[in-house]
Design an enzyme around this catalytic site. Structure first.
Site, short mmCIF file in Angstrom:
data_model
loop_
_atom_site.label_atom_id
_atom_site.label_comp_id
_atom_site.label_asym_id
_atom_site.label_seq_id
_atom_site.Cartn_x
_atom_site.Cartn_y
_atom_site.Cartn_z
N CYS A 17 39.25 30.10 49.07
CA CYS A 17 39.66 29.63 47.74
C CYS A 17 38.46 29.12 46.94
CB CYS A 17 40.71 28.53 47.92
SG CYS A 17 41.11 27.62 46.43
N CYS A 56 38.85 25.79 45.13
CA CYS A 56 38.86 24.66 46.07
C CYS A 56 37.46 24.05 46.21
CB CYS A 56 39.35 25.11 47.44
SG CYS A 56 41.08 25.63 47.48
#
Length: 113
Positions: free
Chosen positions: A36, A39
């Site tokens: 991700c 993230c």
């Protein structure tokens, strides 16, 4: 539990209850995954906010791919997801990355009480 200013504490399915649910302070859990990209950006902002908030809040992160039980228990379906816990209860949650100022406001609201 080792805690440094400006660093997120890693929690796992095995340590979640002790570190998060039993904490005497509000706890922010960053549900993230290695794949991700947002993230990684969010983690930088959270590290900075962790230093700002100091001892008022515990900042943690949980790798959702490697700790599916906790992610499933809190119905985390998207990365990143932030959940704020106070006295073992969910008091706020947010999905996706946001600007640091918006994160700060979200956290202030989530830990107030």
């Amino acid at each position: 539990m080792s805690e440094k200013n400006g660093a997120l504490i890693e929690v796992t399915d095995a340590t979640f209850a002790d570190v998060v649910l039993k904490s005497d302070r509000p706890v922010v859990v960053d549900f993230w995954a290695e794949w991700c990209a947002p993230c990684k950006v969010l983690e930088r902002s959270l590290n900075e906010l962790s230093a700002e908030f100091g001892d008022r809040v515990v900042f943690t992160k949980l790798d959702s791919d490697n700790n599916p039980e906790t992610a499933r228990a809190y119905k985390v379906m998207s990365m990143p997801t932030l959940i704020v816990f106070r006295n073992g209860e969910v008091v706020a949650s947010a999905i996706g990355n946001r600007p640091k100022m918006a994160l700060r406001q979200f956290l202030e609201t989530g830990i107030a009480g």
